[in-house]
Design a protein around this motif. Structure first.
Motif, PDB file in Angstrom:
ATOM      1  N   THR A 146       0.864  -1.164   0.057  1.00  0.00           N
ATOM      2  CA  THR A 146       0.026  -0.076  -0.080  1.00  0.00           C
ATOM      3  C   THR A 146       0.873   1.296   0.035  1.00  0.00           C
ATOM      4  N   PRO A 147       0.399   2.313  -0.391  1.00  0.00           N
ATOM      5  CA  PRO A 147       1.241   3.539  -0.418  1.00  0.00           C
ATOM      6  C   PRO A 147       1.528   4.047   0.965  1.00  0.00           C
ATOM      7  N   PHE A 148       0.623   3.641   1.888  1.00  0.00           N
ATOM      8  CA  PHE A 148       0.772   3.967   3.356  1.00  0.00           C
ATOM      9  C   PHE A 148       1.977   2.933   4.088  1.00  0.00           C
ATOM     10  N   LYS A 149       1.819   1.931   3.638  1.00  0.00           N
ATOM     11  CA  LYS A 149       2.835   0.970   4.540  1.00  0.00           C
ATOM     12  C   LYS A 149       4.100   1.279   5.179  1.00  0.00           C
ATOM     13  N   ASP A 150       4.903   2.016   4.389  1.00  0.00           N
ATOM     14  CA  ASP A 150       6.241   2.522   4.559  1.00  0.00           C
ATOM     15  C   ASP A 150       6.313   3.797   5.251  1.00  0.00           C
ATOM     16  N   LEU A 151       5.332   4.425   5.135  1.00  0.00           N
ATOM     17  CA  LEU A 151       5.325   5.926   5.985  1.00  0.00           C
ATOM     18  C   LEU A 151       5.518   6.032   7.250  1.00  0.00           C
ATOM     19  N   GLN A 152       6.348   6.780   7.657  1.00  0.00           N
ATOM     20  CA  GLN A 152       6.482   7.012   9.038  1.00  0.00           C
ATOM     21  C   GLN A 152       6.143   8.261   9.672  1.00  0.00           C
ATOM     22  N   ALA A 153       5.848   9.278   8.613  1.00  0.00           N
ATOM     23  CA  ALA A 153       5.695  10.785   9.280  1.00  0.00           C
ATOM     24  C   ALA A 153       4.803  11.566   7.976  1.00  0.00           C
ATOM     25  N   LEU A 154       4.121  12.504   8.849  1.00  0.00           N
ATOM     26  CA  LEU A 154       3.397  13.420   7.814  1.00  0.00           C
ATOM     27  C   LEU A 154       3.823  15.017   7.878  1.00  0.00           C
ATOM     28  N   LEU A 205       9.823  22.165  -0.265  1.00  0.00           N
ATOM     29  CA  LEU A 205      10.735  20.957  -0.533  1.00  0.00           C
ATOM     30  C   LEU A 205      12.045  20.970   0.260  1.00  0.00           C
ATOM     31  N   SER A 206      12.586  22.109   0.245  1.00  0.00           N
ATOM     32  CA  SER A 206      13.815  22.396   0.992  1.00  0.00           C
ATOM     33  C   SER A 206      13.612  22.004   2.772  1.00  0.00           C
ATOM     34  N   ALA A 207      12.545  22.657   3.172  1.00  0.00           N
ATOM     35  CA  ALA A 207      11.982  22.436   4.509  1.00  0.00           C
ATOM     36  C   ALA A 207      11.657  20.807   4.601  1.00  0.00           C
ATOM     37  N   LEU A 208      11.325  20.239   3.771  1.00  0.00           N
ATOM     38  CA  LEU A 208      10.504  18.940   3.806  1.00  0.00           C
ATOM     39  C   LEU A 208      12.128  18.023   3.972  1.00  0.00           C
ATOM     40  N   ARG A 209      13.120  18.386   3.183  1.00  0.00           N
ATOM     41  CA  ARG A 209      14.305  17.716   3.282  1.00  0.00           C
ATOM     42  C   ARG A 209      15.044  17.852   4.686  1.00  0.00           C
ATOM     43  N   GLU A 210      14.987  19.066   5.270  1.00  0.00           N
ATOM     44  CA  GLU A 210      15.553  19.528   6.525  1.00  0.00           C
ATOM     45  C   GLU A 210      14.802  18.515   7.652  1.00  0.00           C
ATOM     46  N   LEU A 211      13.495  18.480   7.512  1.00  0.00           N
ATOM     47  CA  LEU A 211      12.657  17.536   8.482  1.00  0.00           C
ATOM     48  C   LEU A 211      13.183  16.340   8.383  1.00  0.00           C
ATOM     49  N   CYS A 212      13.234  15.608   6.989  1.00  0.00           N
ATOM     50  CA  CYS A 212      13.612  14.314   7.148  1.00  0.00           C
ATOM     51  C   CYS A 212      15.121  14.223   7.755  1.00  0.00           C
ATOM     52  N   ALA A 213      16.007  15.042   7.543  1.00  0.00           N
ATOM     53  CA  ALA A 213      17.152  14.804   8.130  1.00  0.00           C
ATOM     54  C   ALA A 213      17.099  14.895   9.702  1.00  0.00           C
ATOM     55  N   GLN A 214      16.320  15.861  10.305  1.00  0.00           N
ATOM     56  CA  GLN A 214      15.913  15.912  11.644  1.00  0.00           C
ATOM     57  C   GLN A 214      15.462  14.560  12.083  1.00  0.00           C
ATOM     58  N   LEU A 215      14.611  14.005  11.535  1.00  0.00           N
ATOM     59  CA  LEU A 215      13.730  12.668  11.681  1.00  0.00           C
ATOM     60  C   LEU A 215      14.582  11.373  11.243  1.00  0.00           C
ATOM     61  N   ASP A 216      15.658  11.489  10.574  1.00  0.00           N
ATOM     62  CA  ASP A 216      16.327  10.636  10.295  1.00  0.00           C
ATOM     63  C   ASP A 216      15.684   9.582   9.227  1.00  0.00           C
ATOM     64  N   LEU A 217      14.989  10.152   8.574  1.00  0.00           N
ATOM     65  CA  LEU A 217      13.985   9.372   7.590  1.00  0.00           C
ATOM     66  C   LEU A 217      14.418   9.827   6.195  1.00  0.00           C
ATOM     67  N   THR A 218      14.167   9.029   5.148  1.00  0.00           N
ATOM     68  CA  THR A 218      14.241   9.343   3.744  1.00  0.00           C
ATOM     69  C   THR A 218      12.946   9.942   3.417  1.00  0.00           C
ATOM     70  N   ILE A 219      13.035  10.532   2.434  1.00  0.00           N
ATOM     71  CA  ILE A 219      11.673  11.457   1.829  1.00  0.00           C
ATOM     72  C   ILE A 219      10.784  10.373   1.397  1.00  0.00           C
ATOM     73  N   GLU A 220      11.239   9.389   0.850  1.00  0.00           N
ATOM     74  CA  GLU A 220      10.201   8.159   0.872  1.00  0.00           C
ATOM     75  C   GLU A 220       9.248   7.644   1.910  1.00  0.00           C
ATOM     76  N   HIS A 221       9.711   8.104   3.086  1.00  0.00           N
ATOM     77  CA  HIS A 221       9.075   7.507   4.205  1.00  0.00           C
ATOM     78  C   HIS A 221       8.184   8.622   4.882  1.00  0.00           C
ATOM     79  N   VAL A 222       7.920   9.788   4.071  1.00  0.00           N
ATOM     80  CA  VAL A 222       7.337  10.998   4.806  1.00  0.00           C
ATOM     81  C   VAL A 222       6.169  11.256   3.544  1.00  0.00           C
TER      82      VAL A 222
END
Length: 169
Positions: A2-10, A84-101
């Motif tokens: 599912t498109p939701f299965k691997d997501l860890q953040a919103l 997009l830049s802010a989303l990438r910063e968030l991913c770095a803070q959460l230690d997640l790849t963008i595919e998981h958000v």
């Protein structure tokens, strides 16, 4: 899968997603926003399921900080037009790849973040250019339960909805 299965953040935009996108100003210059209580519960249910919820907004507002605090949202990025830049910063803070958000926005400043996110979502009254690239579109308008709509479909898809509903009773 599912498109939701691997997501860890919103990550959520505010104006046009959490609010109806209108700006209200009082006689003394104060800014007012309205928020939908059902969106708030949807956010809390996602958090109970272990999903991190964050805010990324182009404007800066103490009202947004207050609403985030009420909902237990710890990650707030305000005053950022480059979502997009802010989303990438968030991913770095959460230690997640963008595919998981997942990212939910409504207008052109959100478009690149919606395209890049693991799940790009928008609201029923989002711009046509955003709807054209989003993976998922709510049937509800921004500020009118669109975030709750996303939370519900997400939690139902991964099989957690019924359990969370029972915990609310």
């Amino acid at each position: 899968m599912t498109p939701f299965k691997d997501l860890q953040a919103l990550a959520l935009d505010v104006d046009g997603v959490l609010s109806d996108g209108r700006l209200y100003y009082g006689n003394n210059g104060e800014e007012l926003k309205t928020f939908n209580i059902r969106d708030g519960l949807g956010i809390k249910l996602l958090q109970q399921a272990g999903i991190t919820v964050a805010i990324i907004t182009g404007r800066t507002s103490s009202i947004v900080a207050r609403r985030a605090q009420e909902l237990g949202i710890e990650h707030i990025i305000q005053g950022r037009e480059d979502k997009l830049s802010a989303l990438r910063e968030l991913c770095a803070q959460l230690d997640l790849t963008i595919e998981h958000v997942a990212y939910m926005g409504d207008d052109l400043p959100d478009r690149k973040a919606i395209i890049a996110a693991g799940l790009g979502a928008t609201v029923a009254d989002g711009s046509d250019d955003v709807k054209a690239v989003a993976d998922w579109c709510s049937t509800k308008a921004g500020g009118a339960g669109a975030v709750r709509d996303l939370a519900e479909i997400w939690l139902k898809t991964v099989g957690l909805w019924d359990q969370l509903v029972e915990q609310q009773a």
